[in-house]
Design a protein around this motif. Structure first.
Motif, short mmCIF file in Angstrom:
data_model
loop_
_atom_site.label_atom_id
_atom_site.label_comp_id
_atom_site.label_asym_id
_atom_site.label_seq_id
_atom_site.Cartn_x
_atom_site.Cartn_y
_atom_site.Cartn_z
N GLU A 200 34.91 38.35 39.00
CA GLU A 200 35.67 37.63 40.03
C GLU A 200 34.79 37.25 41.21
O GLU A 200 34.87 36.14 41.72
CB GLU A 200 36.86 38.48 40.49
N GLU A 201 33.97 38.19 41.63
CA GLU A 201 33.15 37.93 42.83
C GLU A 201 32.06 36.88 42.55
O GLU A 201 31.45 36.36 43.46
CB GLU A 201 32.52 39.22 43.36
N HIS B 285 40.20 43.14 39.76
CA HIS B 285 38.86 42.95 39.21
C HIS B 285 38.00 44.16 39.52
O HIS B 285 38.19 44.83 40.53
CB HIS B 285 38.23 41.64 39.71
N ASP C 14 37.82 46.35 47.46
CA ASP C 14 37.76 45.06 46.75
C ASP C 14 36.91 45.20 45.49
O ASP C 14 35.75 44.92 45.53
CB ASP C 14 37.20 44.01 47.73
N ASP C 15 37.42 45.65 44.35
CA ASP C 15 38.84 45.70 44.14
C ASP C 15 39.17 46.86 43.20
O ASP C 15 40.14 46.84 42.47
CB ASP C 15 39.27 44.34 43.56
N ASP D 110 44.67 42.24 45.07
CA ASP D 110 43.35 41.96 45.65
C ASP D 110 43.57 41.60 47.11
O ASP D 110 44.58 40.98 47.44
CB ASP D 110 42.69 40.79 44.90
ZN LIG Z 1 38.54 40.79 45.38
#
Ligand SMILES: [Zn+2]
Length: 500
Positions: free
Chosen positions: A185-186, A97, A151-152, A212
């Protein structure tokens, strides 16, 4: 420099390493440009710049990229591309991501989050800010500081560089490789299901392999077969309608802080075991391969206890790795009245807690919330989903407002004896001198169940970041050697040949 220590690497793997050695500056240059673009999912303009940048990265590589939009407006698109292999009938999705956690620039030390900055080591061990030398080898212990360095965006970079290295050395995978980089994603991947449904044909594949998260604390590479599910719940209990003088009313008016403390204390015993009826029911037992993997994992708990200043941990002697395969109940925070400078002699009107329910395979997040509610009722509480009316207050001595937050999801775990699992374990192991760690379930949560709910596939995670990368916090960083190792790991993952 000639490779002398890589006798166990295959010729193909040596060419991947040599490709990286010959292109270090170029890789870093592209990576730092990507890191310089702010990537908070809610920052609509900048998040799209990230997607465009990655689309261009893939365009340059001939991966026929496209932006996969959701139906909902203003959602960060997923960036998709394909490495089509003539004759291949199977495929994998490789996923990372590009969005990152929100930042508080004031909390970052000396370098802001979107100004990638090199240090000679981790800041905590005295790493100094440096600039890249004009030429020559870059010390692989150096760290690059920026939001998403680990990340990431490291995932995006490792995957696309692994592709470059394979392509340049004429290596062709056995499967079609589908690249997918998500932009939300976060934020909990609220539209990933929608994007998958709109592009089902593109995204169907034998497995989704996720880049990840961190490697094991010991520094060993690891493959993760599952993630815990997650559900947050707000609990509020009530005292009198207005704050009362603790002298005039103490001993008489019930104190909600005490009520909440009692309620929460009733949920766990002294060893940390959850005492709510049914909490551990339905948990899918670990198979033989999973049990063996846990037994073989490096014993790291003593080291962690000493690092963290803990004389004793929960779980009656069970290891961390065993315990993350059980559902948990955590108090994320609690508050009632004030402490410190604002402390007053008062009986507060409410007490609140946020609970964090981590789930494992076999749990359902709605059912786990129901068990919690049943437990609260059993302690004599009237449970509601709103602030109590006067009539309700008159009728019930104990009232708890319980709200399950939106966005809860279940755990996901792929069997270690699945053909894809075996192939990925072998691939990652082939790039490492040390035995790799096989983690049946990560302690953390990712909404991987979104993927398996919408597609007939399995998910596996192959992380690359250093464990001390400060992900989600200020001063996020990646150790350069982890990026280099990650490229080799992911080149091997793309070359898997599952037997089925
Ligand atoms: Zn991540």
């Amino acid at each position: 420099m000639l490779i002398t220590f890589a006798a166990s690497l295959s010729a193909g793997q040596i060419s991947v390493r040599n490709y990286r050695r010959a292109h270090e500056r170029q890789i870093i240059e592209e990576f730092t440009r990507l890191l310089a673009i702010p990537n908070i999912a809610s920052d609509k303009q900048n998040i799209r710049r990230n997607a465009e940048f990655i689309r261009e990265m893939m365009q340059r590589r001939g991966l026929n990229p496209q932006l996969l939009e959701a139906r909902t407006r203003d959602v960060p698109p997923a960036v998709y591309g394909e490495w089509k292999v003539p004759g291949a009938t199977h495929s994998i999705v490789v996923y990372a991501h590009y969005d990152g956690q929100p930042v508080d620039p004031a909390a970052w030390t000396a370098s802001p989050p979107f100004q990638p900055t090199w240090r000679t080591a981790a800041m905590e061990s005295g790493g100094q800010i440096v600039s890249l030398p004009a030429s020559g080898e870059i010390n692989p212990e150096w760290r690059l500081y920026a939001r998403s360095a680990s990340d990431d965006k490291a995932g995006v970079t490792a995957i696309l560089t692994a592709f470059d290295a394979l392509k340049a050395s004429g290596q062709t995978p056995a499967l079609n490789i589908k690249f997918l980089f998500e932009g939300e994603e976060e934020a909990g991947s609220p539209h990933l299901g929608e994007i998958i449904d709109l592009h089902k044909d593109l995204l169907q594949s034998d497995a989704w392999i996720i880049c990840d998260g961190p490697v094991h604390q010991s520094g060993r590479k690891q493959v993760v077969f599952g993630v815990r599910g997650d559900q947050n719940v707000d609990v509020t209990v009530y005292g009198a309608k207005r704050p009362l003088h603790s002298g005039h009313y103490g001993n008489w008016a019930p104190n909600p802080a005490m009520t909440l403390a009692r309620l929460l204390a009733s949920m766990k015993d002294d060893t940390g075991r959850v005492t709510i009826v049914g909490w551990y029911d339905g948990v899918e037992p670990l198979g033989e391969a999973e049990k063996r993997a846990i037994a073989e994992a490096p014993a790291y708990d003593d080291e962690l206890r000493s690092q963290l200043g803990l004389a004793k941990t929960e779980g009656n002697g069970k290891s961390l790795m065993e315990l993350i395969n059980e559902p948990s109940l955590n108090i994320n925070g609690m508050s009632s009245g004030d402490v410190g400078a604002l402390a007053r002699n008062v009986i507060p009107t409410t007490a609140r807690a946020v609970l964090d329910l981590r789930l494992v395979k076999g749990n359902d997040h709605r059912q786990q919330v129901q068990r919690l509610i049943d437990h609260i009722r059993k302690q004599g509480f009237y449970v509601t989903d709103h602030d109590p009316s006067d009539a309700e207050r008159k009728q019930h001595a104990l009232i708890a407002k319980v709200i399950a937050r939106a966005g809860g999801y279940n755990a996901e775990r792929t069997r270690m004896d699945h053909p894809i699992s075996i192939a990925v374990i072998d691939a990652v192991q082939s790039t490492s001198k040390d035995p790799i760690v096989k983690l049946p379930t990560s302690g953390g949560s990712l909404p991987l169940s979104i993927i398996t709910d919408h597609l007939r596939t399995v998910t596996l995670t192959v992380p690359i970041a250093n464990y001390d990368n400060n992900q989600h916090a200020e001063n996020e960083n990646i150790r350069l050697q982890n990026l280099w190792d990650g490229i080799e790991t992911w080149a091997a993952v793309m070359m898997i040949k599952p037997k089925n």
